[in-house]
Design an enzyme around this catalytic site. Structure first.
Site, PDB file in Angstrom:
ATOM      1  CB  CYS A  79      -0.848   0.039   1.262  1.00 56.38           C
ATOM      2  SG  CYS A  79      -1.742  -1.490   1.566  1.00 56.38           S
TER       3      CYS A  79
ATOM      4  NE  ARG B 165       4.108   1.809  -1.643  1.00 58.85           N
ATOM      5  CZ  ARG B 165       5.359   1.385  -1.604  1.00 58.85           C
ATOM      6  NH1 ARG B 165       6.237   1.841  -2.456  1.00 58.85           N
ATOM      7  NH2 ARG B 165       5.741   0.515  -0.704  1.00 58.85           N
TER       8      ARG B 165
ATOM      9  CD1 TRP C 120      -3.219  -4.376  -5.008  1.00 62.29           C
ATOM     10  CD2 TRP C 120      -2.105  -5.648  -3.532  1.00 62.29           C
ATOM     11  NE1 TRP C 120      -3.027  -5.615  -5.575  1.00 62.29           N
ATOM     12  CE2 TRP C 120      -2.350  -6.415  -4.688  1.00 62.29           C
ATOM     13  CE3 TRP C 120      -1.420  -6.249  -2.480  1.00 62.29           C
ATOM     14  CZ2 TRP C 120      -1.931  -7.733  -4.829  1.00 62.29           C
ATOM     15  CZ3 TRP C 120      -1.007  -7.568  -2.611  1.00 62.29           C
ATOM     16  CH2 TRP C 120      -1.258  -8.292  -3.773  1.00 62.29           C
TER      17      TRP C 120
ATOM     18  CG  ASN D  44       3.591  -0.907   2.423  1.00 60.88           C
ATOM     19  OD1 ASN D  44       2.977  -1.810   1.860  1.00 60.88           O
ATOM     20  ND2 ASN D  44       4.810  -0.540   2.092  1.00 60.88           N
ATOM     21  N   GLY D  45       2.229  -3.508   4.438  1.00 66.03           N
ATOM     22  CA  GLY D  45       2.890  -4.756   4.810  1.00 66.03           C
ATOM     23  C   GLY D  45       1.909  -5.715   5.452  1.00 66.03           C
TER      24      GLY D  45
ATOM     25  CD  GLU E 196       6.454  -8.352 -20.420  1.00 66.04           C
ATOM     26  OE1 GLU E 196       6.400  -9.150 -19.475  1.00 66.04           O
ATOM     27  OE2 GLU E 196       6.145  -7.149 -20.313  1.00 66.04           O
TER      28      GLU E 196
ATOM     29  CE  LYS F 128       2.939  -5.777 -19.507  1.00 58.75           C
ATOM     30  NZ  LYS F 128       4.231  -6.005 -18.926  1.00 58.75           N
TER      31      LYS F 128
ATOM     32  CD  GLU G 272       0.848  -7.250 -16.126  1.00 58.38           C
ATOM     33  OE1 GLU G 272       1.425  -7.122 -15.049  1.00 58.38           O
ATOM     34  OE2 GLU G 272       1.309  -6.775 -17.189  1.00 58.38           O
TER      35      GLU G 272
ATOM     36  CG  HIS H  65       5.896 -31.995 -26.196  1.00 58.71           C
ATOM     37  ND1 HIS H  65       6.075 -33.290 -26.635  1.00 58.71           N
ATOM     38  CD2 HIS H  65       6.934 -31.281 -26.692  1.00 58.71           C
ATOM     39  CE1 HIS H  65       7.184 -33.359 -27.345  1.00 58.71           C
ATOM     40  NE2 HIS H  65       7.722 -32.154 -27.406  1.00 58.71           N
TER      41      HIS H  65
ATOM     42  CE  LYS I 159       5.167   0.639 -12.840  1.00 57.95           C
ATOM     43  NZ  LYS I 159       5.171  -0.439 -13.836  1.00 57.95           N
TER      44      LYS I 159
HETATM   45  C1  G6P Z   1       4.204  -6.287 -10.000  1.00 52.99           C
HETATM   46  C2  G6P Z   1       3.921  -5.468 -11.240  1.00 52.99           C
HETATM   47  C3  G6P Z   1       4.651  -6.070 -12.438  1.00 52.99           C
HETATM   48  C4  G6P Z   1       6.123  -6.163 -12.142  1.00 52.99           C
HETATM   49  C5  G6P Z   1       6.388  -6.992 -10.885  1.00 52.99           C
HETATM   50  C6  G6P Z   1       7.838  -6.902 -10.443  1.00 52.99           C
HETATM   51  O1  G6P Z   1       3.569  -7.516 -10.099  1.00 52.99           O
HETATM   52  O2  G6P Z   1       2.527  -5.417 -11.495  1.00 52.99           O
HETATM   53  O3  G6P Z   1       4.450  -5.233 -13.569  1.00 52.99           O
HETATM   54  O4  G6P Z   1       6.778  -6.742 -13.235  1.00 52.99           O
HETATM   55  O5  G6P Z   1       5.606  -6.486  -9.802  1.00 52.99           O
HETATM   56  O6  G6P Z   1       8.093  -5.586 -10.064  1.00 52.99           O
HETATM   57  P1  G6P Z   1       9.526  -4.939  -9.968  1.00 52.99           P
HETATM   58  O7  G6P Z   1       9.283  -3.551  -9.469  1.00 52.99           O
HETATM   59  O8  G6P Z   1      10.311  -5.772  -8.997  1.00 52.99           O
HETATM   60  O9  G6P Z   1      10.129  -4.966 -11.326  1.00 52.99           O
END
Ligand code: G6P
Length: 605
Positions: free
Chosen positions: A2, A27, A74, A98-99, A477, A481, A484, A500, A600
């Protein structure tokens, strides 16, 4: 995780707290709240959903006061709801957190014995209740906060605010970052310096285990052992672009478009003529026997790409893992190992814990980060900046390509150091890399074509991504994306693995995105593509002109990119993967910059 903020100000703090929370929304953004002390009275406002709901509430129910704390959440314990939103208040104490408080159930049971019952499902409320209990036993607010903190297990950043104490905040850091900001006659605390950027550029970072007693005119910091600690105050240069979309509809669109520029800037930070020069301490790869790469999410896929580079270019053994598995596997770290951690935020809890696991085991801890002042950067022997600039969109885009850029430069340096690449070959690759920003711009020009395909992809329930070699991590990736931000179920496979099992999923409703430049593996990718098409599958082929010419007639859609040397293809193919997810999400009408359930920066395990 958070975002938290606290202000002992000289003006009304409610609007300033909300503005700071806006900068912390990356966050978490499922609910938000603030508490203030006004004429000694503690009061709070909380709202579920995005921060705008809290702003609206404050219009109708303003909150006066020149001292206050705020939180954007969050959810970890308890659903996103007003009652679970922070600040949590218990009588004369309010806290933002936060935590995770791991022992909150035991504490709750103990507090029930004192007649204190929670009104929320959160772990955090227990903290406020415990502090209230200690106050009722006659402790001063500072003593109550300290005694409470002594009882907590887990990882947290916490700020306490007390009724009747308009000039006091108590802050604590254990496992989650916290920065103190120094103003003129004002003091601030926040999850990061960015939150405080409009208020001050003078920042003191709390160290692990630190507690701080903050008033408008003083900060007293004590370390984990309770000794007075002198933590340096730093002047932080903040990127003011953080909350500016610069005319784009979404941060994600802006950040995709920024990639050519930021990559060009980043290259300048690492190249001296035709030599790769790392900022800070040099890294001699002749002394490195093994590389362990660890990260989460998109950063993990950057690591997976780097494994191919280090193995192929530098003939270096590389282990790569997601941080949450790595740390609990307790892998043996042999002498000669460099442990490398990749993180945009530099605060991801699992990655940080993996780093700490390697601390006394690896020869060197190296990190590749976007936030230079982050915990991961500060706990590394060598922190390599990716120079992506502030990334706001929750789905990582420019940070990914900038991570790839630094990892490629490291692999090239390793290749030269270890005698597997001549200076001439390096110069050639570097000149191709210098030309890449222009080529990325050309790839951006495919945006309209991608948008057209994306409208059809948006109709799909499932999408598969395939890639071989360097395109396999890119396929992963691309799928990440897409899921997400568009919420379409997407999976990626190494093209050769299709037969497979995953091939059973193929029918005409499942678009298959094949990432395949015309490289040494192209023929094999074409064979895998044929297997898909033979079963009625719709192939969206992303390739170059030579690949498009050779792919055959039956491909459903083709996106043609410029040709680049194979080693650079991940940086280029990231662009269509990102644009495809972006346009699909737009077609579906989802919240591109703040997709549901995500955040994020994930500072909880
Ligand atoms: C979260 C974000 C991702 C990111 C991951 C790792 O899950 O939504 O987009 O790749 O964390 O984050 P970092 O800040 O360690 O790259």
């Amino acid at each position: 995780m958070c975002g938290i903020v606290g202000i002992l100000g000289t003006h009304e703090v409610a609007p300033i707290l909300v503005e700071a929370l806006r900068r912390l929304e990356y966050r978490g953004y499922d609910s938000a709240g603030i508490a203030t002390v006004n004429d000694g009275v503690l009061d709070r406002r909380r709202a579920v959903g995005k921060l705008v709901n809290l702003s609206d509430l404050l219009v109708h129910e303003p909150l006066a006061g020149k001292s206050g704390i705020g939180h954007t959440r969050w959810a970890t314990h308890g659903a996103p709801s007003t009652v679970n939103a922070h600040p949590h208040q218990s009588g004369p104490v309010a806290v933002v957190h936060n935590g995770i408080i791991e022992n909150f159930r035991e504490l709750r049971a103990e507090l029930a014995g004192y007649g204190l019952t929670p009104s929320s499902e959160t772990d955090t409320e227990t903290v406020a209740m415990l502090a209230q209990h200690y106050l009722s036993e006659g402790c001063s607010p500072i003593e109550a906060a300290n005694r409470t903190l002594d009882r907590l297990h887990g990882a947290f950043a916490l700020v306490f605010l007390f009724q009747g104490e308009g000039d006091l905040m108590v802050a604590a850091r254990k496992g989650s970052p916290l920065a103190i900001g120094h103003g003129d006659g004002e003091m601030y605390v926040g999850s990061d310096a960015i939150a405080l950027a409009p208020l001050t550029d003078r920042i003191t970072y709390l160290d692990e285990g630190d507690r701080a007693v903050i008033t408008r005119s003083s900060v007293e910091i004590r370390d984990a052992e309770g000794r007075l600690a002198n933590r340096a105050m730093k002047q932080i240069h903040m990127d003011a672009a953080r909350i500016d979309k610069a005319g784009y509809k979404h941060f994600m669109a802006k950040e995709i478009a920024e990639q050519p520029t930021v990559l060009a800037d980043a290259l300048r930070g690492y190249l001296e003529d035709d030599r790769i020069s790392l900022p800070g301490e040099e890294l001699d790869f002749t002394k490195v026997e093994r590389l362990t790469l660890v990260a989460c999410g998109t950063a993990f896929y950057a690591c997976l790409t780097a494994k191919y580079w280090f193995e192929q270019l530098a003939r270096m053994p590389v282990e790569v893992d997601v941080a949450s598995e790595f740390r609990y596997r307790e892998p043996p770290i042999t002498p000669g190992t460099v442990a490398l951690f990749v993180s945009q935020s530099g605060e991801t809890a699992d990655t940080l814990a993996a780093l700490r696991y390697c601390r006394d085991k690896a020869d060197k801890i190296v990190s590749v980060v976007n936030v230079a002042e982050s915990s991961i950067a500060r706990e590394s022997d060598l922190a390599l900046p990716i120079h992506a600039g502030v990334e706001v969109g929750v789905a990582s885009t420019k940070a990914f390509t900038c991570q790839l850029n630094v990892l490629l430069l490291l692999a090239l340096k390793a290749a030269v150091d270890r005698g597997h690449m001549t200076q001439e070959a390096l110069s050639e690759t570097l000149s191709a890399l210098r030309a890449l920003p222009g080529i990325l711009n050309a790839a951006m020009a495919r945006s309209d074509d991608i948008e057209r395909v994306a409208r059809q992809i948006a109709e799909a329930r499932d999408v598969l991504f395939l890639g071989r070699g360097l395109m396999y991590p890119l396929a992963l990736e691309g799928a990440l994306k897409l899921k997400e931000i568009s919420y379409i179920h997407a999976e990626a496979y190494a093209s050769g693995e299709l037969k497979h099992g995953p091939i059973a999923l193929i029918d005409k409703t499942v678009p298959v995105v094949v990432l395949a430049p015309r490289d040494a593996l192209f023929d094999k990718s074409v064979s895998n593509m044929q297997e898909v098409m033979a079963r009625g599958g719709k192939v969206l082929l992303i390739t170059d002109a030579a690949g498009a010419a050779e792919a055959g007639q039956d491909v459903w859609q083709t996106i043609v990119l410029p040709a680049v040397p194979s080693v650079l293809s991940p940086l280029l193919y990231a662009i269509p993967a990102q644009l495809l997810a972006y346009h699909t999400a737009i077609a579906k009408g989802t919240d591109v910059d703040q997709p549901r359930n995500l955040a994020k920066s994930v500072t909880v395990e």
